[in-house]
Design a protein around this motif. Structure first.
Motif, PDB file in Angstrom:
ATOM      1  N   GLN A   9      -2.154  -9.042   4.403  1.00 42.55           N
ATOM      2  CA  GLN A   9      -2.881  -8.602   3.209  1.00 42.55           C
ATOM      3  C   GLN A   9      -2.324  -7.254   2.714  1.00 42.55           C
ATOM      4  O   GLN A   9      -2.095  -7.077   1.510  1.00 42.55           O
ATOM      5  N   VAL A  26       0.936  -7.931   0.995  1.00 39.35           N
ATOM      6  CA  VAL A  26       0.762  -8.539  -0.340  1.00 39.35           C
ATOM      7  C   VAL A  26       0.311  -7.460  -1.331  1.00 39.35           C
ATOM      8  O   VAL A  26       0.840  -7.333  -2.440  1.00 39.35           O
ATOM      9  N   ASN A  27      -0.658  -6.594  -0.875  1.00 40.04           N
ATOM     10  CA  ASN A  27      -1.137  -5.523  -1.772  1.00 40.04           C
ATOM     11  C   ASN A  27      -0.005  -4.576  -2.128  1.00 40.04           C
ATOM     12  O   ASN A  27       0.142  -4.166  -3.275  1.00 40.04           O
ATOM     13  N   VAL A  66       3.274  -5.190  -2.113  1.00 40.85           N
ATOM     14  CA  VAL A  66       4.264  -5.824  -2.997  1.00 40.85           C
ATOM     15  C   VAL A  66       3.702  -5.953  -4.422  1.00 40.85           C
ATOM     16  O   VAL A  66       4.398  -5.675  -5.402  1.00 40.85           O
ATOM     17  N   SER A  67       2.393  -6.326  -4.539  1.00 47.29           N
ATOM     18  CA  SER A  67       1.883  -6.484  -5.901  1.00 47.29           C
ATOM     19  C   SER A  67       1.767  -5.121  -6.586  1.00 47.29           C
ATOM     20  O   SER A  67       1.965  -5.031  -7.798  1.00 47.29           O
ATOM     21  N   GLU A  68       1.499  -4.076  -5.812  1.00 56.36           N
ATOM     22  CA  GLU A  68       1.473  -2.730  -6.393  1.00 56.36           C
ATOM     23  C   GLU A  68       2.868  -2.340  -6.891  1.00 56.36           C
ATOM     24  O   GLU A  68       3.031  -1.814  -7.999  1.00 56.36           O
ATOM     25  N   GLN A  69       3.884  -2.665  -6.058  1.00 57.11           N
ATOM     26  CA  GLN A  69       5.272  -2.370  -6.456  1.00 57.11           C
ATOM     27  C   GLN A  69       5.631  -3.119  -7.736  1.00 57.11           C
ATOM     28  O   GLN A  69       6.261  -2.580  -8.623  1.00 57.11           O
ATOM     29  N   LEU A  70       5.189  -4.421  -7.780  1.00 58.82           N
ATOM     30  CA  LEU A  70       5.490  -5.241  -8.968  1.00 58.82           C
ATOM     31  C   LEU A  70       4.825  -4.663 -10.210  1.00 58.82           C
ATOM     32  O   LEU A  70       5.423  -4.612 -11.278  1.00 58.82           O
ATOM     33  N   LYS A  71       3.557  -4.211 -10.017  1.00 60.54           N
ATOM     34  CA  LYS A  71       2.824  -3.628 -11.146  1.00 60.54           C
ATOM     35  C   LYS A  71       3.560  -2.398 -11.672  1.00 60.54           C
ATOM     36  O   LYS A  71       3.723  -2.211 -12.868  1.00 60.54           O
ATOM     37  N   GLN A 130       6.645  -3.417 -13.439  1.00 64.03           N
ATOM     38  CA  GLN A 130       6.328  -3.970 -14.761  1.00 64.03           C
ATOM     39  C   GLN A 130       5.991  -2.865 -15.755  1.00 64.03           C
ATOM     40  O   GLN A 130       6.453  -2.870 -16.893  1.00 64.03           O
TER      41      GLN A 130
END
Ligand code: ADP
Length: 410
Positions: free
Chosen positions: A126, A129-130, A132-137, A140
């Motif tokens: 978890q 995932v958090n 990686v999604s923070e990095q993606l955000k 972006q």
């Protein structure tokens, strides 16, 4: 002696030995000791109640302390720590208790440790995932910022370039007028024509840049008027004849039942789209090649299909070419000729075409078996345009008849 009592019995040795074996420095050891004390009391609770979930808060806290390097490398540092904790606890049980008691306590502790392994794996994935999604955000929002500053740059550059260009245009016209009565020699005419051609090309690029910034900022306004697409195509056929002749190409525009039907659209903008697509077809088709325009009527739409016998486009590039500043192949080799074979432009034409067609509520896409300059597989551009039989503004007015009426209180 029950398991809770046995646990309390082993505690003094456990808390003395485990920090020593798990932490190297004295400072870290003190810190770890406090954490282990908390772990042990939660372990007692979980054995007491039979619910290993008591351990979750501390397991979650340990997982949240994972470093960025650990999160990026995907290697767990908490799982080996729990494994070592379990092995050391087993050792302490055997050193402190008799064999029977030790075996009973170890088997009572097993579900708690199994739960700890499971939870750590869950919390760690978890956390990853958090992360990686923070990095993606972040990536972006950086991209969005970059795109916005690119858009701002295009808008500013276009407006800044327009003023000096108008000056060059004005002075060039004055020069021509001054020279004309004295019948300048051919050389001077050539020079003035050169200036005129250069300013015309520069003006077209600046206008494209302004269009891109209008599209990117959703500011493109369409001037809807009755339009007959076959007439637009005829205008373009005449306009481009000079170039197709020069290149020995055959441009055929096919008729279809209903092709003379009227629709509401922005004629200037549609001409721009068709001009961009047809100019590309001329540019990316070798001399003596063929370009055809077909169309078909679909329910509520007309589909215009521009096919060429040119160099084609690789499947992975067929959507990329609609992004701004895309020029495929070796950009350094591109010449700047408008209709010369492979004479590239700034890579804005298709992006603008897409923006205009989408503003009309339509779609544009490309198809080709691939890029091949030897066999010339050709490309096909599809333009799907809605057929609108009523001016969009009068349709809105009809749908909302009371929009302009004053609001009256009941
Ligand atoms: P440009 O000003 O470079 O022509 P466009 O946006 O019109 O820019 O086109 C982008 C790129 O798409 C071109 O550089 C070219 O590589 C490719 N392209 C466009 N139309 C065709 C076509 N009919 N055949 C092959 N390639 C094409």
């Amino acid at each position: 002696m029950d398991e809770t009592e046995a646990l309390r019995d082993i505690y003094p040795l456990w808390i003395q030995r485990i920090p020593l074996s798990l932490a190297k420095g004295a400072g870290i050891r003190e810190d770890l000791k406090a954490q282990l004390e908390q772990f042990f009391s939660l372990l007692v609770e979980s054995i007491d109640t039979g619910d290993p979930g008591w351990l979750d808060p501390i397991l979650e806290a340990w997982t949240s302390s994972l470093t960025v390097t650990e999160l990026e490398s995907g290697q767990s540092s908490i799982l080996p720590f729990i494994r070592e904790l379990m092995l050391q606890t087993d050792q302490v049980c055997h050193d402190q208790l008799d064999t029977g008691q030790a075996a009973r306590l170890v088997s009572a502790l097993l579900p708690a440790f199994a739960h700890a392994f499971e939870k750590i794996a869950f919390f760690e994935s978890q956390a990853r995932v958090n992360y990686v999604s923070e990095q993606l955000k972040q990536a972006q929002s950086t991209l969005e910022r970059l795109d916005q500053s690119k858009s701002n740059f295009i808008a500013v550059a276009a407006h800044e370039l327009r003023t000096p260009l108008t000056l060059v245009e004005g002075y060039s016209a004055m020069l021509r007028e001054l020279r004309e009565p004295t019948q300048p020699g051919e050389y001077e005419i050539d020079l003035m024509n050169g200036i005129d051609n250069g300013t015309r090309r520069l003006k077209a690029i600046i206008e494209d840049m302004i269009d891109v910034s209008l599209i990117d900022n959703n500011l493109m306004q369409l001037n809807f008027q009755p339009v007959w697409i076959n007439r637009l195509l005829q205008i373009l056929k005449n306009e481009l004849e000079e170039f197709t002749k020069e290149r020995g190409q055959k441009l055929t525009i096919h008729e279809f039942p209903g092709c003379s039907e009227m629709t509401y659209a922005d004629p200037e903008r549609l001409l721009q789209v068709l001009r961009n697509v047809l100019t590309n077809a001329i540019k990316y088709t070798p001399d003596h090649g063929a370009i055809s325009v077909n169309w078909r009527r679909l329910p509520g739409f007309v589909e215009i299909v521009v096919r060429d016998s040119g160099i084609g486009i690789n499947p992975q590039d067929q959507s990329v070419i609609f992004e701004k500043f895309t020029r495929l192949g070796n950009v350094a080799l591109h010449s700047s000729g408008k209709t010369k074979f492979k004479g590239g432009g700034p890579g804005l034409g298709l992006h603008i075409a897409k923006g205009i067609i989408e503003a009309h509520g339509g779609a544009i896409w490309a198809e080709s078996p691939g890029y091949d300059e030897v066999n010339n597989p050709g490309s096909t551009f599809h333009i799907l345009l809605p057929l609108i039989s009523e001016h969009p503004e009068s349709r809105v007015a009809r749908l909302l008849p009371n929009l302009s009426d004053p609001i009256t209180e009941e």
